[in-house]
Design an enzyme around this catalytic site. Structure first.
Site: not given
Ligand code: UT7
Length: 331
Positions: A116, A256, A286
């Site tokens: 990225c 980004h 992204n």
């Molecule tokens: O560009 C390259 C570099 N990449 C980045 O900068 C990405 C950085 N990371 C992020 O942007 C975020 O971490 C994500 C958008 C990928 C995920 O968001 P988050 O707020 O960190 O969610 P999480 O992974 O902590 O998940 C929270 C909850 C989980 O459920 P439980 O375990 O709390 O019950 C996940 O299973 O949300 C759940 N979850 C979803 N729910 C609905 C994860 N993905 C989804 C989804 N829809 N698509």
């Protein structure tokens, strides 16, 4: 030229027609529009459909638009750098293919893989070729067909990424404008949090790697978020400090587009309001190396000669950094 700088003199972009909405993703994986919007800021993303269509197809479109807009003679382009993690093939470089497609027959060309952060790495590198006096016209392309390495059964990654391409033309100038400074970093610790498991020399493709779904993006979202949110903000702030810039001096942050929350944290650290933040994550998601040039492409009409821009990115590697650009033209 005594004080030789590299000015951005034109921008081109390309987005595939197909729009993948949050509502369509709701039918593919267990997710919902509210979660995606709240956690990422994304409403829809573009997907390149069709057989035999890779990153070079989109990169060529973006560069051709740039050539048309600027009137630059492709014969005069001396170097073309393509920033991508989704090259058409392992080799040759996608840059080689794009350069030939656009008629840049006198150019040398190569790819940069900094995920990225690819575009800001490519831009900084190109600027140095110009400042050194070696070259006067360089094209930098940021392009990714992320849909080619995304598992559309994995809700944690498929909601984030999209396809697209952006390109800039850099030309030599004796004015104090263009790419003025940068701060770039990398740390291989990122490998464990964000990578593609197979298809490289460590683990070549096999039936087993395909069965194990090892040719897709593997991302530990929370861990990457933590690194991204502090390092992207720190890099943007550091470039401001290095150049004695205050929030009032900044026309735009060009971030980004990985996650709206990371962008907000960066703007807060810089002390700037939402009105000074380029944003298109809601429409394109992204697009990895394409996000920053696509922002410039979207906002080109709003930019004025002399505007101070801070380009900032964080991505796989880890790679991150920021670039200080003084805008060189109006349209
Ligand atoms: O560009 C390259 C570099 N990449 C980045 O900068 C990405 C950085 N990371 C992020 O942007 C975020 O971490 C994500 C958008 C990928 C995920 O968001 P988050 O707020 O960190 O969610 P999480 O992974 O902590 O998940 C929270 C909850 C989980 O459920 P439980 O375990 O709390 O019950 C996940 O299973 O949300 C759940 N979850 C979803 N729910 C609905 C994860 N993905 C989804 C989804 N829809 N698509």
């Amino acid at each position: 030229m005594e004080n030789r700088r590299a000015a951005i003199t034109a921008v081109g972009g390309y987005l595939p027609d197909y729009i993948l909405t949050n509502q369509e993703l709701e039918k593919m994986v267990d997710t919902n529009n509210d979660w995606i919007l709240e956690r990422t800021g994304i409403r829809e993303r573009r997907i390149l459909k069709g057989d035999n269509m890779g990153s070079s197809f989109m990169g060529t479109k973006a560069v051709n638009e740039l050539i048309e807009k600027s009137g630059v003679d492709p014969n005069e382009i001396e170097l073309l750098i393509c920033c991508t993690v989704t090259p058409d093939m392992q080799f040759p470089a996608t840059a080689n293919i794009i350069a030939t497609e656009v008629g840049a027959v006198n150019a040398f060309s190569y790819d940069i893989n900094a995920a990225c952060s690819g575009f800001i790495y490519g831009l900084s590198t190109a600027a140095k070729f110009i400042e050194s006096g070696m070259h006067s016209k360089i094209v930098v392309v940021g392009v990714d067909k992320m849909s080619s390495i995304i598992d559309y059964e994995d809700r944690a990654t498929c909601i984030i990424f999209g396809d697209g391409a952006g390109a800039v033309l850099l030309e030599a100038t004796d004015q104090e404008q263009g790419v003025l400074d940068y701060y770039l970093r990398s740390d291989g610790i990122g490998e464990k949090h964000l990578h593609m498991k197979a298809g490289g020399s460590r683990k070549p493709a096999s039936h087993q790697t395909v069965d194990n779904k090892e040719h897709f993006v593997y991302q530990e979202g929370k861990a990457v978020f933590k690194f991204a949110v502090t390092n992207m903000a720190d890099a943007a702030y550091k470039v401001m400090q290095q150049n004695n810039l205050t929030a009032d001096d900044i026309a735009y942050l060009v971030p980004h587009q990985a996650n709206k929350r990371i962008i907000d944290a960066t703007a807060k650290r810089m002390g700037i309001g939402d009105d000074k933040v380029m944003l298109n994550i809601d429409r394109y998601g992204n697009t990895t190396a394409a996000t920053i040039p696509l922002c410039l492409w979207d906002y080109e009409k709003k930019l004025h000669k002399g505007d101070n821009l801070i380009l900032a990115a964080f991505g796989g590697g880890f790679t991150w950094g920021a670039v200080y650009v003084k805008w060189a033209y109006e349209i």
